[in-house]
Design an enzyme around this catalytic site. Structure first.
Site, PDB file in Angstrom:
ATOM      1  CG  HIS A 211      24.970  25.984  47.741  1.00 12.21           C
ATOM      2  ND1 HIS A 211      23.731  26.277  47.222  1.00 12.21           N
ATOM      3  CD2 HIS A 211      24.742  25.022  48.669  1.00 12.21           C
ATOM      4  CE1 HIS A 211      22.815  25.538  47.809  1.00 12.21           C
ATOM      5  NE2 HIS A 211      23.399  24.770  48.694  1.00 12.21           N
TER       6      HIS A 211
ATOM      7  CE1 TYR B 266      31.523  23.333  50.857  1.00 13.93           C
ATOM      8  CE2 TYR B 266      32.443  24.067  52.943  1.00 13.93           C
ATOM      9  CZ  TYR B 266      31.910  23.067  52.154  1.00 13.93           C
ATOM     10  OH  TYR B 266      31.768  21.795  52.659  1.00 13.93           O
TER      11      TYR B 266
ATOM     12  CG  ASP C 228      22.530  28.862  45.478  1.00 16.22           C
ATOM     13  OD1 ASP C 228      22.314  27.727  45.016  1.00 16.22           O
ATOM     14  OD2 ASP C 228      22.598  29.091  46.704  1.00 16.22           O
TER      15      ASP C 228
ATOM     16  CG  ASN D 247      21.767  21.493  53.860  1.00 15.96           C
ATOM     17  OD1 ASN D 247      21.668  22.258  52.903  1.00 15.96           O
ATOM     18  ND2 ASN D 247      22.154  20.246  53.715  1.00 15.96           N
TER      19      ASN D 247
ATOM     20  CG  ASN E  29      18.421  21.200  51.118  1.00 18.22           C
ATOM     21  OD1 ASN E  29      17.241  20.892  51.047  1.00 18.22           O
ATOM     22  ND2 ASN E  29      19.381  20.427  50.675  1.00 18.22           N
TER      23      ASN E  29
END
Length: 180
Positions: A19, A14, A88, A63, A109
């Protein structure tokens, strides 16, 4: 006491994704500090002119970010008005940002989780533009920035370092007037 939260997802896969821009800002601001782990987050504490500031990067994945934020709020007895969340936002072009005093999740989320866990929308935010996707939203936000986008993100990250410095000492209305 202030709590500054950078949103993102943990793991090599990631890094440098859209994100994870909240993590990227915190990492850039703090540079080479050694984070500790507690309450489902990586954290670093620092004093600025007598004000304790705690930086966190939740390890819960995006989330469920609110779980870590709630634990820090409860453990340190942090007032919700002293929280700043950096994340973001697809509603702004890459390389832009906006300060916001409160509001809905806007479909994000991570913000939705924080609102749910804190029971309020009344926390401060820095929304960093990642632009709108041309296709699938999930693949877009989990996708890596292009070289030109990374150049823009590096510029905005340096600008947000000034925002963080001023957030520690300025009233938020004055902060918004200065940067929005």
């Amino acid at each position: 006491m202030k709590l500054i939260v950078g949103l993102g997802n943990v793991g090599k896969e990631y890094e440098c994704t859209r994100h994870n821009v909240g993590f990227m800002v915190i990492d850039s601001y703090l540079r080479d500090v050694s984070f500790k782990e507690k309450n489902q987050a990586m954290y670093f504490e620092q004093n600025y002119s007598g004000e304790k500031v705690i930086f966190i990067k939740p390890t819960t994945f995006m989330n469920d970010s609110g779980l870590a934020v709630r634990k820090f709020v409860d453990f340190y007895k942090i007032n919700v008005s002293d929280i700043l969340v950096i994340y973001d936002d697809m509603d702004f072009e890459v390389g832009t940002f906006k300060l916001k005093p409160s509001g809905s999740s806007g479909g994000h989320n991570g913000i939705k989780s924080i609102i749910s866990n804190l029971g309020t929308e009344n926390f401060k935010r820095v929304r960093i533009g990642i632009s709108k996707p041309k296709g699938d939203t999930i693949n877009y936000v989990l996708g890596k920035f292009s070289k030109s986008e990374m150049d823009e993100i590096s510029k905005v990250t340096r600008r947000i370092a000034d925002v963080i410095d001023d957030y520690i000492s300025l009233d938020f209305d004055k902060l918004m007037s200065k940067y929005n």
